[in-house]
Design a protein around this motif. Sequence first.
Motif, PDB file in Angstrom:
ATOM      1  N   GLY A   1     -43.623  -3.588 -19.532  1.00 43.96           N
ATOM      2  CA  GLY A   1     -43.883  -3.775 -20.968  1.00 43.96           C
ATOM      3  C   GLY A   1     -44.615  -2.593 -21.571  1.00 43.96           C
ATOM      4  O   GLY A   1     -44.236  -2.085 -22.635  1.00 43.96           O
ATOM      5  N   PHE A   2     -45.662  -2.138 -20.879  1.00 44.18           N
ATOM      6  CA  PHE A   2     -46.443  -0.992 -21.375  1.00 44.18           C
ATOM      7  C   PHE A   2     -45.599   0.287 -21.380  1.00 44.18           C
ATOM      8  O   PHE A   2     -45.672   1.094 -22.312  1.00 44.18           O
ATOM      9  CB  PHE A   2     -47.689  -0.797 -20.499  1.00 44.18           C
ATOM     10  N   ILE A   3     -44.802   0.438 -20.289  1.00 48.27           N
ATOM     11  CA  ILE A   3     -43.939   1.636 -20.197  1.00 48.27           C
ATOM     12  C   ILE A   3     -42.912   1.634 -21.325  1.00 48.27           C
ATOM     13  O   ILE A   3     -42.668   2.663 -21.988  1.00 48.27           O
ATOM     14  CB  ILE A   3     -43.240   1.687 -18.817  1.00 48.27           C
ATOM     15  N   GLY A   4     -42.318   0.441 -21.576  1.00 48.13           N
ATOM     16  CA  GLY A   4     -41.334   0.325 -22.647  1.00 48.13           C
ATOM     17  C   GLY A   4     -41.925   0.671 -24.000  1.00 48.13           C
ATOM     18  O   GLY A   4     -41.320   1.423 -24.792  1.00 48.13           O
ATOM     19  N   LEU A   5     -43.145   0.145 -24.283  1.00 41.90           N
ATOM     20  CA  LEU A   5     -43.807   0.444 -25.562  1.00 41.90           C
ATOM     21  C   LEU A   5     -44.125   1.928 -25.691  1.00 41.90           C
ATOM     22  O   LEU A   5     -43.969   2.523 -26.769  1.00 41.90           O
ATOM     23  CB  LEU A   5     -45.092  -0.378 -25.687  1.00 41.90           C
TER      24      LEU A   5
END
Length: 578
Positions: free
Chosen positions: A59-63
């Motif tokens: 999730g953090f990587i995607g954001l």
Amino acid sequence: MNILKKFIKYYQPQQFLFYTDLLCAVIVSMIDLAFPLILNDLAKTLFTKDKSSILHALGFIGLALVAMYLIKYFCQYFIISWGHIMGARMETEMRNDLFDHYQRLSFSYYDQNNTGEMMSKLVADLFDIAELAHHGPENLFISALKILGSFVILMMINAPMTLILLFVTLVMVFYTIHKNIKMAPIFTDNRVKIADVNSSVQDSLSGIRVVKSFANEDMEREKFSKSNRAFLLSKIAAYKAMGSFYAWNSFFEGLLYIVVVVSGGFFIALGSLKITDLAIYVLYINIFINPIDVLINFTEQFQKGYAGFKRFVEVLDTEPQIVDKAHAKPLSKVLGEIEYKNVSFRYNDDYNVLNDVNLTIEAGKTIALVGPSGGGKTTFCSLLPRFYDITAGSITIDGKDIRNITLKSLRNAIGIVQQDVYLFEGSIKKNIAYGKADATDAEIIEAAQNANIHDFIMSLDEGYDTYVGERGVRLSGGQKQRLSIARVFLKNPPILILDEATSALDNESELFIQKSLEKLSQNRTTIVIAHRLSTIKNSDEIVVVTSEGIQEKGNHKQLLAQDGIYAHYYNMQFEGLE
């Protein structure tokens, strides 16, 4: 280098946009270079962990990646929109400079150059230059960053393999430079040929009434087809050169991929390269090759822009033959006494049109120039406002040499009514107001009344706002002539030149215009060129000018009594009528 310096000068007013454009280009390049590195790092670290760790981090990587590509989006938007706006502003500035220079060039330049060719330089060439101005630095900068960045990363993955790639790339670069040098004259010829096409179109459309009156449409088609065909052949030569250029570069790009496959397999077999590293290597090869493609595609744009700018600079480097001297002073309180002292003139290196001419015109007097065509009458008048400069002698107004007077004040002091009247596209009001830009409606109406054209204008549906058509085609010859006289009334100059102003008119129009001209000539120093000798009988002095110079001087009665050239012409015109 001289051309490059002149090109760079146009970036100076756009410095903020230029540097912001390059900054955005850096950010876009860094994001493109970073993605394979991020992927490689994730493959070696995060993706080797357990399922929950991977899911928690995704999730953090995607954001973070979305944020990165949003930044890239705004940078791309700036590059495409404001980068082009920068180019358009530079194009506008160049067009202003070119048009301004056209206005300053002397009559001799227009004698030797076609309007269509000048229009081509003003429009088509400058569009190509603007595209080069925008895409040139940006493409070079982005491509250089991507090539250097990807090269460094490729060296870090496998140096020997990258050095082999470098060798193929250098061969490709040398070929590109060599081919560019050979292609430059082809693209320059392209610009010349399209200018010829524009010249042909301009000539034919400007003279369409003459074309149709002689039923010479087929001849015009043939002339246009010839210039159009020459342009096609020039384009064919350019496209053949480009075809060879692109095909060879495509072959070199294929060699780069072959080198990766063969050398990659070799180093994997030796155990010095991992298969995962080869995958990342291939990703960076695409980043390495893409800017090379951009530069190759940019070649055509560069050649067009460079050829156009070279032609642009050639015009700007053309010095006007007639300019103000450093110590030139404005002409003021003009009485109108004119003196030609030992004046000689020739066009270029031809024979003298005027040779050692001497003539004094008293202030407020009217003199008439008569004589055979080609005798130098119009040239005599063209020298006074310095449309051309004399080759010997001097011309003075109120004792002041016209070469020591500012051109603007000199020409403001002289009003000219010509046989061939030029009306600008627009309304009657605007055409009369050309004689005085800040004229009031009352002044325009008074000028029209003095020129005996007011009643006709008021009979039109739209009055002074009536559209005259290109070159005034919706008006008769006499109406156009009276509008040109109204212009001069509005200008109110102390010196007047009437260059065969009534010779192309019918008798009724001539009568109207002759009255207008007599009124216009009152209290002005007036030089009249006339073939109809009835119009100049009352002149203070009549001067007979031939290719041999001034042959006779005197008033109408004196010259008839001499029974010379003037008497001969007069008797030819009026034999049997008087």
